[in-house]
Design an enzyme around this catalytic site. Structure first.
Site, PDB file in Angstrom:
ATOM      1  N   GLY A 238       0.461   1.282   7.099  1.00 33.63           N
ATOM      2  CA  GLY A 238      -0.869   1.469   7.633  1.00 33.63           C
ATOM      3  C   GLY A 238      -1.015   2.906   8.093  1.00 33.63           C
ATOM      4  O   GLY A 238      -0.700   3.807   7.350  1.00 33.63           O
ATOM      5  N   SER A 239      -1.460   3.124   9.321  1.00 32.28           N
ATOM      6  CA  SER A 239      -1.435   4.443   9.959  1.00 32.28           C
ATOM      7  C   SER A 239      -2.684   4.688  10.782  1.00 32.28           C
ATOM      8  O   SER A 239      -3.745   4.110  10.541  1.00 32.28           O
ATOM      9  CB  SER A 239      -1.295   5.612   8.963  1.00 32.28           C
ATOM     10  OG  SER A 239      -0.144   5.455   8.177  1.00 32.28           O
TER      11      SER A 239
END
Length: 803
Positions: A238-239
């Protein structure tokens, strides 16, 4: 320090450094690598500073790649070697066909399907053909030199060192590699969201034999399955990333905080370094293992990070088959023969499996995308998978362009020139005060108009819900077409990419580009890029609240970025905990029915929830209880979970108000209380007592929280119901960087590689940065030469090929 002064330091003659491999004293730090080593071959100088971070310097790209490959092998040889076994299609030979790969290079469920795919890639010469494509559609000479050098450096380390990591010590599958192996790794990462997602369905696809076909799914079921498959939430990658414009900062210069969420184990880890060719390149950051370039990083003028994007990198073409032959398909009424690729894979024990794969003008025939989306090959219909990234080896050129950039304009120019990023957004800031976001991806050129004209009944369900287009493959007028500014046919050109420049902040947490800056929503892009006006994840909502408040406060510094990383606010708790505590206190007799119908005394939970600080710090009491409740509560349909539904007019504030009249919501609380009591865990136990990792016998408490809590500092922990709590981390915050500038010529940067540089338990850098992460501390980046020379841990190693 200005770059010209760095070059003056680097000009000190030290030819002896490059004539042998070995450790030198710190006094020899200022070295010259502008000369050929006396023995010939490739060479580099590596200066190690605290936490085993290498600063690699070489005279050109091939020599820089050599130092990079050497240093990566020193830290990660077993993980790298395991990946090369995958890329050679040899997992079944060494580990057996039924075991599973680590998932870092594809979504294959087992070794055999992984081997059939990657052996097919190798046998068909796929990557060799791509390497023959000239720049800009193919790799540049510089990147090829980096990859050639990387392979040589990896091989030189193997030849000159003994492996101490028990994961592969003495293993016969640890072998030298070629540039082709390195380029194939780049190919595998490029197709990760396309062919890599469909490997099981590609390798199992066989023509119908007359037996009843496997059942398919209804369009409605397919839409739900595609949405689950392609969601960027609840995944191991993700991030978060945010860039602030100079108008919001204390000194008018930009700021960037990058917080990528990646697996903590296996081949999709980051590895940290600084890479320098004097006068040509100087960049520091994190590289995905096996990569010859910096994937996320900063230089003296620019910092960038990536977040996994919502763009759908594949599409399907539904084939109408020739009634006389299910391996022929019709286009405009004319039959075309599928191409049969016969692939053989050696198994452990000496036997061999041989299987056919079937390819069309659109790509390989596929009979499923994940377990939930079967695509049966019948006598009349088959499906082919189109993945434009299967002809894209340009991501390293994009990374190299970023590494040499001096401004966000240069970042945008690199994106336009290389068009190499398959599945990420880019967020950047520069020392002049500019902010930048772009969802520049290599995507199939699916316009909404094309989907409207050419979708099959299945595609009319899947495209609106998930962005997965299923087009009529029997019509040539349904071809993807080309944009005039695209470097390859069938993809969007850079003029179509959602981009935001120079707003007070740009932020992404794996939702679409719509609310990159909530004050100026971005619209007008095609559905394949993502949605507009739809619910945002809890993490996106929390992030927008945080960064918009920071921008409004102004006078921001790198310290503010550091505080944001470890704030550990749980937005789900802010929205639900108070109502839950109130409802808990109102339960008759303090009792609630669990999901099994049994009564549970939850009275002890009410005050714990009320007093919880709404954070997931290691000392937060009540965080564990809410976490175990919330993981169950989010399974309740959204319309039942919240009293106030989502509104596009208030996408950050809605949905809201926990529906405590729902029996399933209250049952989730009862189940969480029962679970903790059965495990003999106190309801108010500090989170860190039961969330942590063990490294070499030492337990390290961990803060952070799971995706659904909406925590910026994402931590996906592994639960042990027997009473140990969360015993390891599977994914989450990885290579973190907080970067700004102060006008000195040296960036103000704080970094952290959460799981440390090496996966070798015998390495001194197996857990040192993990200990920092546990204590919410940082590494001060040593970017400029004077800072490297002052490192108390400085160790200088000259490495070269032995001929």
């Amino acid at each position: 320090m200005p770059f010209r002064n760095r070059l003056r330091l680097l000009a000190v003659p030290a030819l002896a450094l490059l004539t042998a491999s070995g450790s030198l004293q710190p006094a020899a730090a200022d070295t010259s690598y502008t000369r050929h080593p006396s023995g010939g071959g490739l060479a580099a100088v590596i200066r190690y500073t605290e936490y085993g971070i290498p600063h690699i310097v070489a005279k050109d790209y091939a020599n820089l790649g050599f130092g990079n490959g050497w240093a990566q092998a020193a830290d990660q040889v077993c993980t790298l070697a395991d990946g090369f076994v995958t890329l050679r299609g040899e997992r079944s030979r060494y580990f057996g066909p039924d075991a599973a790969p680590d998932g870092s290079l594809s979504s294959a469920a087992g070794n055999l399907s992984s081997d059939l795919y990657f052996r097919g890639v190798r046998d068909s010469g796929t990557v060799e053909k791509l390497l023959r494509v000239s720049d800009p559609a193919g790799q540049s000479r510089e990147v090829k030199e980096l990859e050639r050098g990387w392979a040589a450096g990896y091989n030189a380390w193997l030849k000159q060192n003994r492996i101490s990591d028990p994961a592969c010590r003495g293993a016969d599958w640890v072998r030298p590699v070629t540039m082709l192996d390195v380029a194939t790794r780049a190919f595998a990462l490029s197709v990760l969201g396309g062919q890599g997602r469909g490997i099981d369905g590609i390798t199992a696809a066989q023509p119908p034999t007359g037996a009843p076909a496997a059942p398919g799914v209804t369009p409605g079921e397919a839409a739900k399955a595609a949405r689950r498959l392609l969601s960027t939430q609840n995944a191991d990658m993700g991030s978060n990333a945010v860039a602030f414009r100079g108008s919001t900062t204390a000194n008018g210069r930009g700021l960037l905080l990058g917080n990528p969420h990646y697996p903590w184990q296996g081949g999709r880890r980051f590895w940290q370094s600084q890479q320098t060719i004097p006068g040509t390149l100087d960049v520091a950051g994190g590289s995905l293992l096996g990569s010859a370039t910096v994937s996320i990083g900063h230089n003296a003028n620019i910092a960038w990070s990536h977040t996994v994007a919502t763009g759908v990198t594949l599409n399907l073409h539904q084939l109408t088959l020739d009634p006389a032959d299910p391996t022929r398909y019709l286009v405009d009424g004319r039959p075309e023969q599928m191409v049969k690729r016969t692939v053989s894979v050696a198994l452990k024990g000496g036997t061999t499996v041989t299987r056919a794969q079937w390819w069309t003008r659109y790509g390989p025939v596929v009979i499923s995308l994940g377990s939930g989306l079967p695509l049966p090959w019948t006598a009349t219909t088959a499906y082919a998978l189109n993945d434009p990234n299967a002809t894209n080896l340009r991501s390293s050129d994009t990374a190299l362009g970023f590494s040499k950039a001096r401004s966000t304009s240069d970042i945008q120019a690199a994106l336009r020139r290389t068009q190499g990023l398959p599945w990420v957004n880019t967020v950047a800031a520069d020392s002049s005060g500019h902010s930048f976001f772009s969802q520049s991806q290599v995507l199939p050129r699916i316009t909404d108009d094309l989907a409207q004209r050419c979708s099959t009944p299945l595609g009319r369900a899947t495209y609106p819900s998930s962005g997965l287009a299923v087009l009529d493959g029997s019509r040539s007028d349904c071809a993807l077409g080309s944009d005039p500014d695209a470097v390859q046919p069938g993809i969007f050109g850079p003029g179509r990419m959602p981009t935001v420049k120079d707003t007070p902040y740009v932020e992404n947490s794996n939702d679409s580009a719509w609310l990159t800056n909530a004050g100026a929503p971005l619209t007008g892009y095609e559905r394949v890029f993502g949605t507009v006006g739809t619910p945002r994840s809890m993490r996106t909502r929390g992030a927008i609240e945080d960064v918009s408040a920071m921008a409004a406060k102004g006078r921001l510094t790198v310290g503010d970025l550091q505080n944001q990383q470890y704030a550990n606010r749980a937005p789900a708790g802010d929205r639900a905990a108070a109502g839950l505590a109130q409802a808990c206190a109102a339960l008759p007799g303090g009792s609630a029915a669990g999901s099994d119908g049994k009564a549970v005394d939850v009275s002890g939970a009410c005050e714990v929830l009320r007093r919880w600080d709404r954070k997931v710090d290691t000392g937060s009491r009540g965080a564990l209880l809410f976490d175990r409740f919330w993981r169950r509560a989010v399974a309740v349909p959204e319309a039942e979970l919240w009293k106030v539904p989502f509104s596009p007019a208030d996408p950050v504030g809605t949905p809201s108000t926990l529906n405590t009249t729902s029996q399933r919501v209250i049952a989730a609380l009862a189940d969480a209380v029962a679970e903790l009591r059965a495990a003999r865990i106190a309801l108010d136990a500090p989170l860190g007592t039961y969330q942590g990792v063990v490294r070499n016998g030492k337990r390290l408490a961990m803060g952070g929280g799971t995706e659904s809590l909406g925590v910026w500092n994402k931590t996906e922990a592994v639960w042990n119901a027997a009473g140990s709590g969360y015993t390891d981390i599977s994914a989450g915050s990885s290579y973190i960087q907080a970067v700004g500038w102060d006008g000195s010529g040296c960036p103000v940067a704080r970094t952290l590689l959460t799981y440390s540089q090496s996966s070798n338990p015998n390495s001194p850098h197996y857990s040192d940065q993990t200990e920092l992460f546990s204590g919410e501390r940082w590494v001060t980046s040593r970017f400029c030469e004077k800072d490297i020379a002052r490192s108390p841990a400085l160790r200088v190693v000259a490495v070269r090929e032995h001929r």
